[in-house]
Design a protein around this motif. Sequence first.
Motif, short mmCIF file in Angstrom:
data_model
loop_
_atom_site.label_atom_id
_atom_site.label_comp_id
_atom_site.label_asym_id
_atom_site.label_seq_id
_atom_site.Cartn_x
_atom_site.Cartn_y
_atom_site.Cartn_z
N LEU A 20 96.10 47.13 35.39
CA LEU A 20 96.58 46.70 34.08
C LEU A 20 97.86 47.41 33.67
O LEU A 20 98.75 46.79 33.11
CB LEU A 20 95.49 46.91 33.02
CG LEU A 20 94.29 45.98 33.16
CD1 LEU A 20 93.20 46.40 32.18
CD2 LEU A 20 94.68 44.54 32.97
N LEU A 168 99.06 48.99 26.13
CA LEU A 168 97.83 48.46 26.71
C LEU A 168 96.65 49.09 25.99
O LEU A 168 96.48 50.31 26.03
CB LEU A 168 97.80 48.81 28.20
CG LEU A 168 96.58 48.40 28.98
CD1 LEU A 168 96.53 46.89 29.14
CD2 LEU A 168 96.60 49.07 30.35
N ASP A 169 95.84 48.28 25.33
CA ASP A 169 94.63 48.75 24.65
C ASP A 169 93.68 49.30 25.71
O ASP A 169 93.27 48.58 26.62
CB ASP A 169 94.00 47.59 23.89
CG ASP A 169 92.77 47.97 23.09
OD1 ASP A 169 92.07 48.93 23.46
OD2 ASP A 169 92.50 47.28 22.09
N ASN A 172 89.97 47.49 26.19
CA ASN A 172 89.74 46.17 26.78
C ASN A 172 90.83 45.70 27.73
O ASN A 172 90.72 44.63 28.31
CB ASN A 172 89.53 45.13 25.67
CG ASN A 172 90.73 45.02 24.74
OD1 ASN A 172 91.85 45.37 25.11
ND2 ASN A 172 90.50 44.53 23.54
N ASN A 174 93.82 44.66 27.04
CA ASN A 174 94.74 43.66 26.49
C ASN A 174 96.03 44.30 26.01
O ASN A 174 96.03 45.42 25.51
CB ASN A 174 94.09 42.92 25.31
CG ASN A 174 92.94 42.05 25.75
OD1 ASN A 174 92.89 41.58 26.89
ND2 ASN A 174 91.99 41.84 24.86
N GLU A 175 97.12 43.53 26.13
CA GLU A 175 98.38 43.99 25.57
C GLU A 175 98.26 43.97 24.05
O GLU A 175 97.67 43.06 23.48
CB GLU A 175 99.51 43.07 26.03
CG GLU A 175 100.88 43.58 25.64
CD GLU A 175 101.98 42.76 26.28
OE1 GLU A 175 102.53 43.21 27.30
OE2 GLU A 175 102.27 41.68 25.76
#
Length: 182
Positions: A20, A168-169, A172, A174-175
């Motif tokens: 990620l 980046l979270d 999870n 996600n961006e």
Amino acid sequence: MPLIFVTPARHLFAAVVSVLVSLVSTHAQDGFPVPAGNVNQLFYLQRTSNTNTIVCELNYKDGILNEKKPVHVFWIRYADQGQREELSYVQRTFAYGIKTKFLSKDKYELRFVSYKKYAMHLMKATNGKYYVFVYIRGKQAILNRLFIKINGGSFWSPNVEYMEIKGLDITNGNEIVERIKP
């Protein structure tokens, strides 16, 4: 095997984080180039005035992170010939330089000299890699990019409309993006 970040403890799978992080934000602000190919790059900063980009990278000395100055900041002069260039004394001291505070082994607080209110944390994960952690919309994230929208003003007193923070979270993958008015 879960990946545990130094503080606060967060569990992520090492493979997921590695993938990620490499995929997050493969595009910059519209029309702006994305710095690539630097394995030590932590994040980058761009502004509306031109495509020249500030890059923050890990600062190794003899293969070991320099504890006194763990982050090196420099330009990529895309608006010129794309060359790498060191910050000038004025840029390093009053604008884009980073002040570092050692917190504990493998953990540092980072702040830009021009905006001391915004705290970032350089921490080493159990996968052996360093990341810069920030809070974006109240969630801990790995910082990828900062974009500063400037509308007039001067070098010493720019009129900053907003700062966009992208990362980046870590919960999870996600961006996540947030715009703040400094």
